[in-house]
Structures are given as C-alpha cells and as structure tokens.
Write a protein that holds these residues in place. Structure first.
Motif, PDB file in Angstrom:
ATOM      1  N   ARG A 220       0.920  -1.075   0.048  1.00  0.00           N
ATOM      2  CA  ARG A 220      -0.046   0.027  -0.156  1.00  0.00           C
ATOM      3  C   ARG A 220       0.961   1.320  -0.014  1.00  0.00           C
ATOM      4  O   ARG A 220       2.021   1.252   0.435  1.00  0.00           O
ATOM      5  N   PRO A 221       0.212   2.300  -0.324  1.00  0.00           N
ATOM      6  CA  PRO A 221       1.007   3.521  -0.331  1.00  0.00           C
ATOM      7  C   PRO A 221       1.299   3.920   0.921  1.00  0.00           C
ATOM      8  O   PRO A 221       0.320   3.917   1.896  1.00  0.00           O
TER       9      PRO A 221
ATOM     10  N   ALA B  31       1.841   7.943  -3.403  1.00  0.00           N
ATOM     11  CA  ALA B  31       0.396   7.239  -3.635  1.00  0.00           C
ATOM     12  C   ALA B  31       0.231   7.879  -5.219  1.00  0.00           C
ATOM     13  O   ALA B  31       0.591   9.225  -5.292  1.00  0.00           O
ATOM     14  N   MET B  32      -0.606   7.145  -5.981  1.00  0.00           N
ATOM     15  CA  MET B  32      -0.829   7.640  -7.227  1.00  0.00           C
ATOM     16  C   MET B  32      -2.230   7.184  -7.320  1.00  0.00           C
ATOM     17  O   MET B  32      -2.820   6.236  -6.884  1.00  0.00           O
ATOM     18  N   THR B  33      -3.111   7.988  -8.322  1.00  0.00           N
ATOM     19  CA  THR B  33      -4.738   7.567  -8.247  1.00  0.00           C
ATOM     20  C   THR B  33      -4.749   6.935  -9.707  1.00  0.00           C
ATOM     21  O   THR B  33      -4.435   7.550 -10.855  1.00  0.00           O
ATOM     22  N   ASN B  34      -5.350   5.601  -9.430  1.00  0.00           N
ATOM     23  CA  ASN B  34      -5.594   4.944 -10.920  1.00  0.00           C
ATOM     24  C   ASN B  34      -7.101   5.699 -11.556  1.00  0.00           C
ATOM     25  O   ASN B  34      -7.475   6.563 -11.187  1.00  0.00           O
TER      26      ASN B  34
ATOM     27  N   GLU C 226      -8.716   5.150  -7.195  1.00  0.00           N
ATOM     28  CA  GLU C 226      -8.189   4.511  -6.055  1.00  0.00           C
ATOM     29  C   GLU C 226      -6.737   4.872  -5.950  1.00  0.00           C
ATOM     30  O   GLU C 226      -6.260   4.837  -6.764  1.00  0.00           O
ATOM     31  N   GLU C 227      -6.177   4.756  -4.779  1.00  0.00           N
ATOM     32  CA  GLU C 227      -4.742   5.255  -4.582  1.00  0.00           C
ATOM     33  C   GLU C 227      -4.069   3.898  -4.482  1.00  0.00           C
ATOM     34  O   GLU C 227      -4.138   2.975  -3.983  1.00  0.00           O
ATOM     35  N   VAL C 228      -2.903   3.976  -5.497  1.00  0.00           N
ATOM     36  CA  VAL C 228      -1.882   2.817  -5.633  1.00  0.00           C
ATOM     37  C   VAL C 228      -0.578   3.394  -5.256  1.00  0.00           C
ATOM     38  O   VAL C 228      -0.311   4.471  -5.531  1.00  0.00           O
TER      39      VAL C 228
END
Length: 487
Positions: A374-375, A417-420, A424-426
């Motif tokens: 997880r981030p 964290a990045m958002t897909n 969702e944060e990935v």
C-alpha cells in the motif's frame, strides 16, 4: 547609541541523553554491537554477561540524577547512596522476552585470508624471464592498474612517473612493449587494457578462432561504436551476414568480462554483511515479528561499583579522597543506568515501529506480492505509534527485515501514492512492478519506447506521463529501448 533591553525567548533543545538515544536508534545491528563494545570499554561501571544480572527496572529515569552529570564538582552530601544500591537478585530467565533468543549470539564470521589482485599479478611475473629493469617496469605497470584491471594513464605519464619516483629512465616504446608482451599475457585475460575496446579484444584474442570469434573481433576492432549503440542493421549490411551469424558473434562478446580485475577472488574490499534487525514469519495466517537478539544485550551495573558506594555509606569518617572517588563513581553509575535504559527504549522503539509497518502492510506480509504494498509515508507510521517522523525515518533508513520473501530494507516499504483511473490510491511500487513486467515480456527485437510504455500502463488503469515512466525506468536501472534491443 547603546541600548539595553530584556527579551524573553522560548526555545526547545534536546538533552545530551536524547541525542544519544536518537543515535542509538539509527544504528543497524552491526554498528550497534560496535557502539555497545565502545561503551563497555569507556564505562567500567557497565558490564555485560550472564553470570550476574541486576534488575534494570529499578533504575528509573530521574532528571535530578543528571542535573550535575557534567559538573566538575559534586556535593557528595546531596548524593543518595541508596539509589545506587540493590539487594535484588533476579533470575536471568525473568529478564528475557520471548522475542529474543540465544540462537545467533556469540556468532563469529571468519574472513578468508586472500592474495590481493595486484599481488597475484606480480607473482605471475615469475613465469617470465625478465631483467631487473624489465621486472621493475612490469611491477610499476601493475601498480598503475585500478581495481577493475585497467591502466587509465597515458604511457608517457607512466614513463615520467617512473623517472621521478623510481629513478628508472625507460623509453615510451620500451614500456609499451612490456605492457603488450608481458602484462597483456597475465591472467585474468584483459588486464592491463587502456579502454574497454582493448579489453574485449585481448579476451577475444585468447579464444580459439572460429567464424563467430573472427566476426566478433572484427566488430570490436572496426565497428565498436556501431556495436555499443546497437546499430545491428548497419552491422548486418556492413558484413553481409545473416542475423543468426551476427547473433552468435554478439553472444561471444557478451560472454566477455568488461571488468577483469573485478572478478578476481582476491580483489575483495571490505564487505558489508547485512544482518537483519527483524525477522518476520508467517504461520497459519498469523504474522510473527522477532527482534534480532543482538539488539537485546544483557547489561547490568557493576557490583563492584555498587559495593564501593556501600563502603562509602558505611564509613564513619569520609576523607577527601573518598569524596572525590564517590563523585567519579556516581557519574559512571549514572551513565551505566542511562545506557541500559536507552537500550530498552531503543528495543521498544524498533519493535513498535516495525509492528506498525507490518500492520499497515499486512496484505503484503501475508502473501509476498509486491503489488499488494500500500502507499505509505513516514507520517502514516508516526501517527500510528505516536513518535516523531524523524524517529521513524531513523528506523526505516538503516534497518533490514528478514521475511519469507527475502531480506528487505525497511524504507523500501515506503512509497508515494498515485490515483488510478478508478480513483483508487495505488503505490508507486505497484506501478514499477507492472512496468518491470511489461518490459520483461516485450519483444527484444523491437523494445518498447517510453511513450508506448506509458500507453500500455494507461490501458491497465495507470494514467502516467511519459516522463514519469522514464523516471521509474531509470530507478529500476532499466536502459532505454535502443539499448535493450537484441537480434
């Protein structure tokens, strides 16, 4: 005009004890062991071992004890001798936690005595018939090599250096002759080369000639730039050979060692052995965390020093010499008690921090799949354990954990964290792993450029710019598409 005024200022400073504790927390296991040995040497009131154990819990952190720690003079009448005496004898097993074991204590790592790379080359000179002057020149050339086996200096510079330092006046041709006829014959093949091209040619010349070797030598000698830039189409056109023939020649080149000195067994520098600070085990879906027992040393305050305090207390008349001695003893006992308490705080800090990381990344530790990470940033763990971000950073940057999936540096679990495309944060670790898999499965004859990689990641739900893909690729130590090309 001079003015004088009174100004109040509120400031916060770390005490020497707090600074030392932060330094202890930052140390990995091996460095911590070394620090422990230094403290045992510097403070005779601190002892280690299993023969005699004093209850460390009786030494409570009392700020009054340290107020006069660094003062040159201590009023011995203010010292409470009873604070430094103890009649408690607690069995060793009661002071142990189930998290620690004796399995890896008293472990020694023998180091093999080896001949150095340069010494091995000098010994090989005994197989040649050389005059004293030739041998001196040859040894000087060997001494001019770097650890990778290359001679990076110009021959003229070596000639001048020998004249000034050794009093040997040799011509440039003479030195070059010894280099090419003596040094280049030494093992491993390729040593003494002045550049990569010469190094590869020396190794190819020592191979049994055949069609592939001959083509490989011609490519390195005459088309080296085209080869390094992987312009295979130009090479196919130049030599009028098939792809299969060129591939065999390139395979021969790729078998060569570009750093012949680096592969020598005796060319060993000081090796940093990684000793995990934690061990994580998974048993029936339950995660078990263990702290390396080397981080839990058995320490106690010297009985001899406590007995000195007892003698001072019972003395009816206290001489000046006794008062001076008790001042010294108090300082050493205070230092020993603080160090024992600091070790316990270090153990607790390490354990609670790693426990929080495991709880945060529980899915990864159960399955071992990197895409499950997880981030996580330092603040996430700091909020969970109630410690400062700097403390979490000190633990993460220098500690390793032994997991069922390999030994990992703790800081590798932290990522942005990045958002897909689903909102969702990935973790960026997940994206890097997917990028790595895409490149591993690509057609090596037509490797994917960064813009194409960005498109493929976007199709998988990760909208990332091309420059970001390039950054992640470089972090993964993956070359650009042109350099990944194969035939």
């Amino acid at each position: 005009m001079l003015k004088q005024n009174l100004q109040f200022k509120l400031s916060q400073k770390l005490s020497p004890q707090q600074i030392q504790l932060m330094k202890l927390i930052q140390l990995p296991t091996l460095a911590f062991e070394q620090r422990l040995k230094e403290e045992l040497v510097e403070n005779p009131a601190l002892e280690s071992g299993k023969d005699e154990v004093t209850d460390a819990d009786e030494f409570q952190d009392n700020s009054d004890e340290f107020d006069d720690y660094d003062n040159e003079h201590i009023d011995t009448d203010d010292i409470n001798i009873d604070d430094y005496l103890s009649d408690d004898e607690i069995p060793d097993y009661k002071l142990k936690s189930n998290n620690y074991s004796d399995d890896d204590e008293e472990t020694f790592m023998p180091i093999e005595a080896q001949v150095s790379f340069h010494q091995n080359l000098i010994e090989q000179l005994n197989t040649f018939i050389l005059t004293d002057e030739e041998r001196t020149i040859a040894e000087f050339l060997i001494g001019s090599m770097d650890d990778m086996g290359y001679i990076r200096r110009d021959i003229q510079d070596i000639v001048d250096d020998m004249a000034f330092t050794q009093g040997i006046y040799a011509s440039e041709e003479q030195v070059k002759s010894i280099l090419e006829n003596i040094i280049h014959e030494l093992e491993p093949s390729g040593v003494g080369a002045r550049d990569l091209q010469e190094c590869l040619l020396l190794q190819l010349n020592n191979k049994t000639p055949n069609e592939s070797i001959d083509l490989a030598k011609d490519v390195i000698e005459n088309q080296f730039e085209a080869f390094t830039k992987k312009h295979y189409d130009k090479l196919l056109q130049k030599y009028n050979v098939s792809q299969s023939q060129l591939r065999k020649a390139i395979d021969e080149i790729e078998k060569l060692n570009p750093k012949p000195g680096g592969s020598f067994a005796g060319n060993s520098r000081a090796i940093e052995h990684i000793i995990p600070d934690f061990t994580v085990k998974v048993d029936d879906g339950e995660i078990e965390l263990h702290l390396n027992s080397r981080n839990a040393p058995e320490l106690h305050v010297s009985k001899d020093y406590q007995e000195m305090m007892q003698t001072y207390k019972e003395a009816k008349e206290k001489s000046s010499a006794q008062k001076d001695a008790v001042q010294f003893i108090k300082q050493k006992l205070d230092g020993a008690k603080w160090f024992i308490d600091a070790i316990k705080q270090r153990q607790e800090t390490l354990f609670v921090t790693m426990s929080a990381i495991i709880e945060y990344q529980k899915e990864y530790f159960l399955e071992g799949e990197e895409t499950k990470i997880r981030p996580m940033i330092l603040k996430d763990i700091a909020d969970m354990v109630g410690l400062d971000i700097s403390t979490i950073s000190r633990v993460a940057n220098s500690k390793y954990v032994d997991t069922p999936y390999g030994t990992k540096l703790i800081k590798e679990f932290f990522s942005e964290a990045m958002t897909n495309d689903q909102g969702e944060e990935v973790s960026t670790i997940e994206i890097k792993k997917i990028l790595q898999n895409i490149i591993a499965d690509e057609d090596k004859q037509k490797p994917l450029p960064d813009d194409k990689l960005a498109e493929m990641l976007k199709e998988k739900g990760y909208p990332i710019a091309r420059r970001t893909v390039a950054k992640y690729r470089e972090q993964l130590d993956i070359p650009v598409a042109r350099m990944r090309k194969k035939i």
